[in-house]
Design a protein around this motif. Structure first.
Motif, PDB file in Angstrom:
ATOM      1  N   UNK A  53       1.198  -1.156  -0.324  1.00 30.49           N
ATOM      2  CA  UNK A  53       0.097  -0.146   0.054  1.00 30.49           C
ATOM      3  C   UNK A  53       0.758   1.182   0.272  1.00 30.49           C
ATOM      4  N   UNK A  54       2.270   0.746   0.488  1.00 33.23           N
ATOM      5  CA  UNK A  54       3.498   1.806   0.034  1.00 33.23           C
ATOM      6  C   UNK A  54       4.920   1.871  -0.045  1.00 33.23           C
ATOM      7  N   UNK A  55       4.824   3.132  -0.852  1.00 32.76           N
ATOM      8  CA  UNK A  55       6.031   2.565  -1.326  1.00 32.76           C
ATOM      9  C   UNK A  55       7.283   3.734  -0.950  1.00 32.76           C
ATOM     10  N   UNK A  56       8.919   3.883  -0.463  1.00 31.53           N
ATOM     11  CA  UNK A  56       9.200   5.392  -0.472  1.00 31.53           C
ATOM     12  C   UNK A  56      10.171   5.823  -1.118  1.00 31.53           C
ATOM     13  N   UNK A  57       9.609   6.651  -1.501  1.00 36.57           N
ATOM     14  CA  UNK A  57      11.073   7.690  -2.191  1.00 36.57           C
ATOM     15  C   UNK A  57      12.149   8.427  -1.895  1.00 36.57           C
ATOM     16  N   UNK A  58      13.392   7.767  -2.197  1.00 35.89           N
ATOM     17  CA  UNK A  58      14.171   8.476  -1.499  1.00 35.89           C
ATOM     18  C   UNK A  58      15.440   9.081  -1.949  1.00 35.89           C
ATOM     19  N   UNK A  59      15.512   9.874  -1.031  1.00 31.89           N
ATOM     20  CA  UNK A  59      17.026  10.822  -1.620  1.00 31.89           C
ATOM     21  C   UNK A  59      17.952  10.815  -0.833  1.00 31.89           C
ATOM     22  N   UNK A  60      19.504  10.687  -0.885  1.00 27.96           N
ATOM     23  CA  UNK A  60      20.570  10.033   0.286  1.00 27.96           C
ATOM     24  C   UNK A  60      19.560   9.579   1.231  1.00 27.96           C
ATOM     25  N   UNK A  61      19.828   9.827   2.483  1.00 25.38           N
ATOM     26  CA  UNK A  61      19.209   9.115   3.645  1.00 25.38           C
ATOM     27  C   UNK A  61      17.966   9.167   4.032  1.00 25.38           C
TER      28      UNK A  61
END
Length: 446
Positions: free
Chosen positions: A185-193
């Protein structure tokens, strides 16, 4: 495969709103008000001062066809140059903030490989495992450099740069899944940490398996906004939605916060047939009078009215002029062969996205949807209408970008011509280049 090209000579052109416009309740400003809308004072000019900019064969009116944005909302308030200047919420570029940043589509690492299937339309997923070279199925979306180069020419004088770094998708800490499909139901969108939660839902219309939440991606854009950025745009290959009631959304921009998102998904060429896109009448051929009349007639048959509607024949007195920007654009675009290779389909895909990214960044500059002319800043109610709209800015919207500096406009047009020359094998750019060349000739005579 591309749809067979319909044999149509586009002899007569629709240069004013269609006959359906009156039925929908749309009333276009007259020529003097349109010219006044380009001035800082907002005052009407004398008739002698009305130049080629008023000619419909250079800047036609909005078509306003059945189910178009202006047909659904015909009273949308116009935004003149003066009202744009006086807009209190408009963000103004400063010496510290004057760069457009474009962020490439987020990376999908190995542990998120399942997300690669989410970017492919279901009509492609169900197709042949070994598509032919002419298939529009399994290929990557346009490269980020194409967008940076095009926007650099389109918004000449504003620095356009690729965002330094690459966003990536990561698992979200709280693992929740849709029971029926096992989709997270969720994913993460990351930049760096740092990472931002992106909500995921099944696609309501089934064109794609799932969609990502637009507002969550905008939150990520706000988090990575560079200090010297006037605005930032994140590109994504995933289908997106804004509200629970939406079927889908192609992009969004909020000028107040200087952030924007555009999805490549619905512009995928394999979706053309289901989206009702007529390859023979994409812009500039969308101004073909025969085509316009056909759509209006089809709507009349589908929705009979008890009360007779007054029919006003739109003027086509310039339709036979061979030396006009719109006529040159149509002839040049018509000479381009339909795409066959994957490279040509990607170029077609990019030509559509080029319009949208320029449109959304226009919102970041404070420009509202345009109702004065057929224009890149028009609102759109669907993909079929989107493909009918032009890539250029009308006189009113161009005045907002250039402050009506003639030297700026000539240099801007010349930069765009050079760019269009690199993509002459794409109908939109072949037509746009021809329109630009004719417009430059007009400016020399004015």
């Amino acid at each position: 495969m591309a749809a067979p090209r319909e044999q149509c000579a586009h002899e007569a052109l629709q240069l004013e709103p269609s006959t359906f416009a009156e039925k929908a309740g749309f009333e276009r400003s007259n020529v003097h008000r349109r010219i006044a809308a380009t001035t800082k004072s907002g005052k009407r000019l004398a008739s002698a001062q009305v130049s080629n900019v008023a000619l419909p064969s250079t800047f036609p009116g909005p078509l306003v066809l059945p189910n178009d944005d202006l047909a659904l909302d015909p009273k949308w308030p116009p935004q003149s140059f003066r009202s744009w200047l006086l807009e209190k919420q408009r963000n103004k570029p400063t010496s510290q903030r004057q760069t457009f940043y474009i962020a490439a589509v987020p990376e999908i690492p190995a542990n998120m490989a399942f997300m690669k299937e989410w970017v492919r339309p279901n009509n492609v997923l169900k197709g042949s495992r070994k598509p032919k070279a002419s298939s529009v199925g399994d290929f990557a979306s346009p490269e980020i450099g194409n967008f940076v180069d095009y926007l650099g020419a389109f918004y000449r004088g504003i620095s356009v740069k690729r965002f330094p770094g690459r966003l990536r998708f990561v698992p979200w800490e709280e693992k929740k899944y849709t029971k029926s499909s096992g989709t997270p139901k969720d994913v993460g969108l990351a930049y760096g940490d740092e990472s931002v939660r992106i909500r995921v839902r099944p696609s309501p219309d089934g064109v794609f398996n799932v969609q990502l939440n637009l507002n969550d991606i905008l939150d990520a854009a706000l988090q990575i906004l560079p200090e010297d950025a006037y605005s930032i745009m994140i590109l994504t290959d995933h289908d997106i939605y804004e509200d629970e009631d939406d079927d889908y959304c192609c992009g969004r921009a909020y000028g107040g916060s200087r952030i924007a998102v555009v999805s490549t998904a619905r512009y995928h060429p394999s979706l053309d047939k289901s989206a009702g896109i007529d390859h023979a009448h994409m812009w500039p051929a969308s101004h073909c009078k025969k085509y316009v009349d056909g759509l209006c007639a089809a709507d009349a048959l589908e929705k009979p009215k008890a009360k007779k509607t007054k029919i006003v024949e739109t003027p086509d007195f310039e339709a036979t002029l061979s030396a006009s920007p719109i006529r040159e654009a149509i002839d040049s675009a018509a000479a381009v062969l339909p795409p066959l290779s994957k490279e040509e389909f990607v170029a077609l895909w990019f030509s559509r996205l080029a319009r949208t990214v320029a449109h959304e960044l226009g919102h970041c500059l404070g420009m509202d949807h345009c109702v004065y002319y057929a224009c890149n800043m028009q609102g759109t109610a669907g993909m079929a209408e989107d493909i009918r709209q032009p890539p250029y800015l009308c006189p009113v919207c161009l005045s907002k970008v250039s402050y009506a500096k003639r030297k700026y406009m000539r240099q801007r047009y010349e930069d765009l011509i050079k760019y269009c020359d690199t993509l002459k094998n794409v109908g939109l750019f072949a037509g746009y280049g021809a329109w630009l060349n004719m417009r430059l000739k007009q400016m020399e005579q004015e």
